[in-house]
Design a protein around this motif. Structure first.
Motif, PDB file in Angstrom:
ATOM      1  N   HIS A  90       5.588   9.402  -6.486  1.00  0.00           N
ATOM      2  CA  HIS A  90       5.768   8.774  -5.518  1.00  0.00           C
ATOM      3  C   HIS A  90       4.708   8.082  -5.345  1.00  0.00           C
ATOM      4  O   HIS A  90       3.706   7.111  -5.104  1.00  0.00           O
ATOM      5  CB  HIS A  90       5.515   9.404  -4.435  1.00  0.00           C
ATOM      6  N   ASN A  94       2.833   4.142  -5.615  1.00  0.00           N
ATOM      7  CA  ASN A  94       2.631   3.659  -4.526  1.00  0.00           C
ATOM      8  C   ASN A  94       1.572   2.502  -4.965  1.00  0.00           C
ATOM      9  O   ASN A  94       0.966   2.156  -4.679  1.00  0.00           O
ATOM     10  CB  ASN A  94       2.216   4.934  -3.743  1.00  0.00           C
ATOM     11  N   ASN A  95       1.098   3.268  -6.323  1.00  0.00           N
ATOM     12  CA  ASN A  95      -0.307   2.341  -6.673  1.00  0.00           C
ATOM     13  C   ASN A  95      -0.053   1.076  -7.100  1.00  0.00           C
ATOM     14  O   ASN A  95      -1.062   0.461  -7.176  1.00  0.00           O
ATOM     15  CB  ASN A  95      -1.149   3.313  -8.113  1.00  0.00           C
ATOM     16  N   PRO A  97       2.930  -1.537  -6.096  1.00  0.00           N
ATOM     17  CA  PRO A  97       4.310  -1.758  -5.869  1.00  0.00           C
ATOM     18  C   PRO A  97       5.057  -2.781  -5.965  1.00  0.00           C
ATOM     19  O   PRO A  97       5.960  -3.801  -5.208  1.00  0.00           O
ATOM     20  CB  PRO A  97       4.004  -1.631  -3.830  1.00  0.00           C
ATOM     21  N   ARG A 101       9.310   0.287  -7.769  1.00  0.00           N
ATOM     22  CA  ARG A 101      10.282   0.446  -6.975  1.00  0.00           C
ATOM     23  C   ARG A 101      11.110   0.887  -7.222  1.00  0.00           C
ATOM     24  O   ARG A 101      11.823   1.600  -7.666  1.00  0.00           O
ATOM     25  CB  ARG A 101      10.595  -1.244  -6.037  1.00  0.00           C
ATOM     26  N   ASP A 132       6.577  12.398  -0.484  1.00  0.00           N
ATOM     27  CA  ASP A 132       7.620  11.778  -1.059  1.00  0.00           C
ATOM     28  C   ASP A 132       9.378  10.946   0.184  1.00  0.00           C
ATOM     29  O   ASP A 132       9.327  12.020   1.387  1.00  0.00           O
ATOM     30  CB  ASP A 132       8.849  12.282  -2.297  1.00  0.00           C
ATOM     31  N   SER A 133       8.876   9.397  -0.178  1.00  0.00           N
ATOM     32  CA  SER A 133       9.196   8.712   0.767  1.00  0.00           C
ATOM     33  C   SER A 133      10.864   8.371   0.394  1.00  0.00           C
ATOM     34  O   SER A 133      11.706   7.939   1.364  1.00  0.00           O
ATOM     35  CB  SER A 133       9.089   7.794   1.471  1.00  0.00           C
ATOM     36  N   THR A 405      -5.079   7.451  -5.586  1.00  0.00           N
ATOM     37  CA  THR A 405      -4.830   6.993  -4.447  1.00  0.00           C
ATOM     38  C   THR A 405      -5.615   5.325  -5.083  1.00  0.00           C
ATOM     39  O   THR A 405      -5.568   4.404  -4.527  1.00  0.00           O
ATOM     40  CB  THR A 405      -5.990   6.900  -2.899  1.00  0.00           C
ATOM     41  N   ILE A 407      -5.137   1.487  -5.576  1.00  0.00           N
ATOM     42  CA  ILE A 407      -4.310   0.655  -6.245  1.00  0.00           C
ATOM     43  C   ILE A 407      -4.495  -0.155  -7.625  1.00  0.00           C
ATOM     44  O   ILE A 407      -5.747  -0.700  -7.298  1.00  0.00           O
ATOM     45  CB  ILE A 407      -3.719  -0.056  -5.090  1.00  0.00           C
TER      46      ILE A 407
END
Length: 547
Positions: A90, A94-95, A97, A101, A132-133, A405, A407
């Motif tokens: 994840h 996230n870092n 996008p 994907r 996790d999404s 975290t 990006i």
């Protein structure tokens, strides 16, 4: 990222850390180190991600195969691999996008019993994925499966289990790491080959002797510490620093075949659970094509690039064919690619198939060389964290790691729907704008702006693909692309998805790169000739004829 300025700085500044190897692990280490306040040099013998890190299966995953092996063999090392992979999955998504994907994968099954087996296994896989999404796995009916992947063989299909992992553009993800490290203060340069080390009288490494592969000029990089992140080539660097060290890396060759998208005609991937050699093979949509991989064979071919041969091509095609209603037309093969896995082993008797994709940070007491050994793409950030934690210990510092975290370049405020504004403002086709947003993220506008002064840069490089001339100029100016292969293989992915289209595009790419990089006419001709020769060689090795 200006190469000329970087080389000047490498020759005249002293660094806390010099990192050799700008693949995923090296670029990850560079970013982690600059975020902790170190001065960093990052170099690579070739281009960024030119070896293993651009030749993966493009999956961000915990490893379904590792989970199965963990329970079959009661191997808790395999279980740890799955947990680490799913913890990192994840974060990788996230870092960046714009470059990573979620990807739905189908596992076809031939009976109710097989379906139950894979459903239970993938439910367990889901249970390891915390924070996790991604959607959870589910068992699909035959009708639902065929609606998602209509090219499957109906007579042999009972049902399928759907689950999710992540997909990334590995070469551009590595580039985003490199860009982020550079923007954080690292001095970065490609095509800088290590030829030796400087040492103190006590044997400790104090710098790196390198040769600029493009100019032939040698320089010395002064550094308090050197970190070896060269993947399958780690032993060469380790033994260059200390010939008395034992070899630790067992390279394994993995290849992929690339076929037309219509082979599966689906935005879902497929996990092929049964193969002749016991591996798991994937069939995955990528960049408008469909790729099958990967193999696992012993390799000692460090001196030649791993390429797809006819036997490997046939093995992968034969692996997918039983699942398809229509057998693959092998004459429609579009491309293929191969790479080396840096498998870590202390036991020369083990086969590469049985080795874990785990990693280890080694500190050589004699030279103080730090080597990051083994690992895989999904856990690159954890590998880098473990390495820079060790570096902290050497420097007697204690810095917090913040890469979880952070990006990456291009991912800031990412919005895929921004492609609509690009289409409206710059009068570019929708598919071109969507491609630009997916590859350059929030920096896609910078590519488009080049077309104001030179509208000819809106032209497609090839009629079958959404790449435009402005990208060549942009990547040569801002992303340190210095050869046509840097652009066609890694800044865009045309080399690994369509050999003939890449071959057709070489001359125009060279025409666009030449003025940006101040090539002479002779240099331009030689770059075009040598790269065209390489592509033709790949095609011949795989049994294809260039047009």
């Amino acid at each position: 990222m200006n190469r000329k300025e970087s080389i000047e700085r490498l020759a005249h500044e002293e660094f806390d850390i010099c990192i050799i190897g700008a693949g995923a692990s090296g670029a990850g280490c560079a970013l982690d180190a600059v975020l902790r306040g170190y001065t960093v040099a990052l170099i690579d013998k070739q281009d960024f991600a030119s070896e293993t890190s651009s030749k993966s299966t493009k999956l961000i995953h915990g490893g379904v195969r590792y989970l199965e092996q963990a329970f079959k063999k009661l191997d808790f090392g395999q279980l740890k691999q799955v947990r680490h992979g799913l913890e990192e999955r994840h974060i990788v998504l996230n870092n960046a996008p714009h470059l990573a994907r979620p990807l739905p994968l189908l596992t076809p099954v031939a009976s109710w019993l097989e379906g139950l087996y894979f459903s239970i296994g993938l439910m367990m896989y889901d249970s390891f994925a915390t924070n996790d999404s991604l959607p959870k796995s589910k068992w699909l009916s035959k009708k639902d499966v065929l609606a998602r992947m209509p090219t499957l063989n109906k007579s042999k299909l009972h049902s399928a289990v759907l689950y999710y992992d992540g997909q990334l553009d590995d070469a551009r993800y590595c580039l985003a790491l490199t860009q982020s490290a550079s923007e954080g203060g690292a001095v970065v340069a490609n095509y800088m080959e290590v030829v030796g080390f400087n040492k103190e009288t006590n044997g400790k490494v104090t710098g790196v002797q390198v040769t600029d592969a493009l100019s032939g000029v040698g320089i010395e990089i002064k550094s308090k510490l050197v970190v070896n992140c060269t993947g399958p080539f780690s032993d060469k660097i380790r033994l260059m620093a200390n010939p008395g060290l034992p070899e630790r890396i067992r390279p394994s060759k993995g290849v992929h075949v690339v076929l037309p998208y219509e082979t599966l005609n689906s935005d879902h991937a497929m996990l092929i659970p049964k193969t002749s050699d016991g591996r798991v093979v994937f069939a995955i949509p990528f960049e408008g094509a469909m790729m099958i991989g990967t193999t696992d064979t012993e390799s000692n071919g460090f001196d030649t690039e791993s390429a797809l041969n006819r036997e490997e091509k046939q093995y992968l095609v034969d692996t997918l064919n039983p699942y398809l209603a229509q057998p693959i037309d092998i004459t429609k093969l579009k491309a293929g690619f191969g790479g080396l896995r840096p498998l870590l082993s202390a036991d020369p008797g083990k086969s590469t198939k049985s080795l874990l994709r785990d990693h280890e940070v080694e500190i050589d007491d004699e030279t103080n060389l730090v080597s990051l050994l083994g690992g895989k793409w999904t856990t690159y950030r954890l590998m880098a964290k473990d390495t820079i934690d060790q570096v902290d210990g050497i420097f007697k510092r204690k810095n917090a790691c913040s890469t979880d975290t952070h990006i990456l370049a291009g991912g800031e405020n990412y919005d895929f729907e921004a492609w609509k504004a690009l289409r409206s403002t710059y009068s570019l086709p929708a598919e071109v704008c969507q491609h630009l947003v997916r590859k350059y993220g929030c920096r896609a506008k910078e590519v488009c702006e080049l077309t104001w002064a030179n509208p000819s840069l809106k032209m497609l490089l090839h009629a079958d693909h959404p790449y435009i001339g402005a990208e060549v100029v942009y990547t040569a100016t801002h992303e340190m692309a210095v050869t046509p292969r840097d652009f066609l293989a890694r800044r865009i992915r045309l080399e690994i998805t369509d050999w003939q289209a890449a071959l057709d595009s070489v001359e125009r790419v060279c025409d666009l790169m030449a003025p940006v990089l101040a090539w002479t006419e002779e240099q331009k001709i030689e770059y075009s000739r040598s790269y065209r020769s390489l592509l033709v060689g790949f095609m011949q090795e795989a049994g294809l004829t260039a047009k």
